[in-house]
Write an enzyme that holds these catalytic residues in place. Structure first.
Site, PDB file in Angstrom:
ATOM      1  N   LYS A  13       0.840  -1.208   0.000  1.00 43.94           N
ATOM      2  CA  LYS A  13       0.000   0.000   0.000  1.00 43.94           C
ATOM      3  C   LYS A  13       0.877   1.262   0.000  1.00 43.94           C
ATOM      4  O   LYS A  13       1.937   1.268  -0.625  1.00 43.94           O
ATOM      5  CB  LYS A  13      -0.963  -0.047   1.195  1.00 43.94           C
ATOM      6  N   GLU A 170     -11.350 -10.474  -1.296  1.00 41.08           N
ATOM      7  CA  GLU A 170     -11.029  -9.684  -0.118  1.00 41.08           C
ATOM      8  C   GLU A 170     -12.308  -9.057   0.429  1.00 41.08           C
ATOM      9  O   GLU A 170     -12.732  -7.994  -0.057  1.00 41.08           O
ATOM     10  CB  GLU A 170     -10.045  -8.575  -0.488  1.00 41.08           C
TER      11      GLU A 170
HETATM   12  P1  PGA Z   1      -4.833  -6.486   5.444  1.00 39.42           P
HETATM   13  O1  PGA Z   1      -4.998  -5.967   3.922  1.00 39.42           O
HETATM   14  O2  PGA Z   1      -4.060  -7.762   5.363  1.00 39.42           O
HETATM   15  O3  PGA Z   1      -4.104  -5.379   6.151  1.00 39.42           O
HETATM   16  O4  PGA Z   1      -6.208  -6.701   5.964  1.00 39.42           O
HETATM   17  C1  PGA Z   1      -5.259  -6.849   2.875  1.00 39.42           C
HETATM   18  C2  PGA Z   1      -5.297  -6.091   1.582  1.00 39.42           C
HETATM   19  O5  PGA Z   1      -5.767  -4.945   1.579  1.00 39.42           O
HETATM   20  O6  PGA Z   1      -4.867  -6.591   0.528  1.00 39.42           O
END
Ligand code: PGA
Length: 253
Positions: A13, A170
């Site tokens: 991210k 997701e």
């Molecule tokens: P997270 O994010 O593992 O922090 O929940 C997953 C993603 O957004 O791909």
């Protein structure tokens, strides 16, 4: 039965400067070296760190992916990055349609479709994200939401186009919240997604596509998730930022 090679992908991210990304990537490549013969591993740093990270990972099987792209080849599109630019920065894969892009940056099923097309044309593996929000799940709309995302996101592709496609389920309510779908909830949706793929593109393609689970995957829940039929890997956000933690997830067996 088709043997789908597991894929564990880290989505960094908007975290890590160039140097931090390079350091983490090098550590990861060392920590996972003993399992890369059995598991595909990918990291998706920010755009600015892609070329540097790819360069450092040149001799490592750890794959580098982008977090987004723009579908035009080139042009007056200030701030955008094309598929060919990702390839030139050493990317082999690209995340497309992540829920944060859908939520904050006006990503729609139509733009997702164009982006997947651009990725495939450039030879990138698209990691196509789908998932329902909490209110959609509570309203029993999970399957209809996924139906629409898959139909529209993959509209007008042939099975041959989608040979390299990876799907990531997701659930939006599980991303960054610490709430993971139970392994049974995830398995149910993954099986449903495979049925959808079978209906649109045939059994052979549906059986070969890897479907990752994403949403608060951690070292202590990954093994159970990975033991479920139809769960072929994980897209990991928060827990991919620390190399030791991410390596534990890659060592899920
Ligand atoms: P997270 O994010 O593992 O922090 O929940 C997953 C993603 O957004 O791909």
């Amino acid at each position: 039965m088709v043997n789908r090679r597991p894929l564990i992908a880290g989505n960094w991210k908007m975290f890590k400067t160039c140097q931090e990304a390079v350091d983490a990537a090098i550590q990861i490549s060392v920590l996972v070296a003993d399992v890369v013969s059995d598991v595909d591993v990918m990291v998706a740093p920010t755009f600015t760190a892609l070329a540097l990270v790819s360069d450092k990972l040149e001799d490592s099987p750890v794959l580098v992916g982008g977090q987004n792209l723009y579908w035009e080849k080139e042009g007056a599109y200030t701030g955008q990055i094309s598929a060919d630019m990702l390839v030139s920065a050493g990317c082999k894969c690209v995340i497309i349609g992540h829920s944060e892009r859908r939520q904050y940056f006006n990503e729609t099923d139509e733009t997702v479709n164009k982006k997947i097309k651009a990725a495939i044309s450039a030879g990138l593996v698209p990691v196509f994200c789908v998932g329902e929000t909490e209110s959609e799940r509570e309203a029993a709309k999970t399957f209809s939401v996924l139906d629409k995302q898959v139909q529209k996101g993959l509209e007008a592709f042939s099975p041959d186009d989608l040979k390299s496609l990876v799907v990531a389920y997701e659930p939006v309510w599980a991303i960054g919240t610490g709430k993971t779908a139970t392994s049974e909830q995830a398995r149910e949706v993954h099986s449903y997604l495979r049925v959808l793929l079978d209906r649109s593109f045939g059994a052979d393609l549906a059986a070969s596509i890897r479907i990752l689970y994403g949403g608060s995957v951690k070292p202590d829940n990954v093994s159970e998730l990975m033991s479920m039929e139809d769960i072929d890997g994980a897209l990991v956000g928060g827990a991919s930022l620390d190399p030791e933690t991410f390596s534990k997830i890659v060592h899920f067996k």
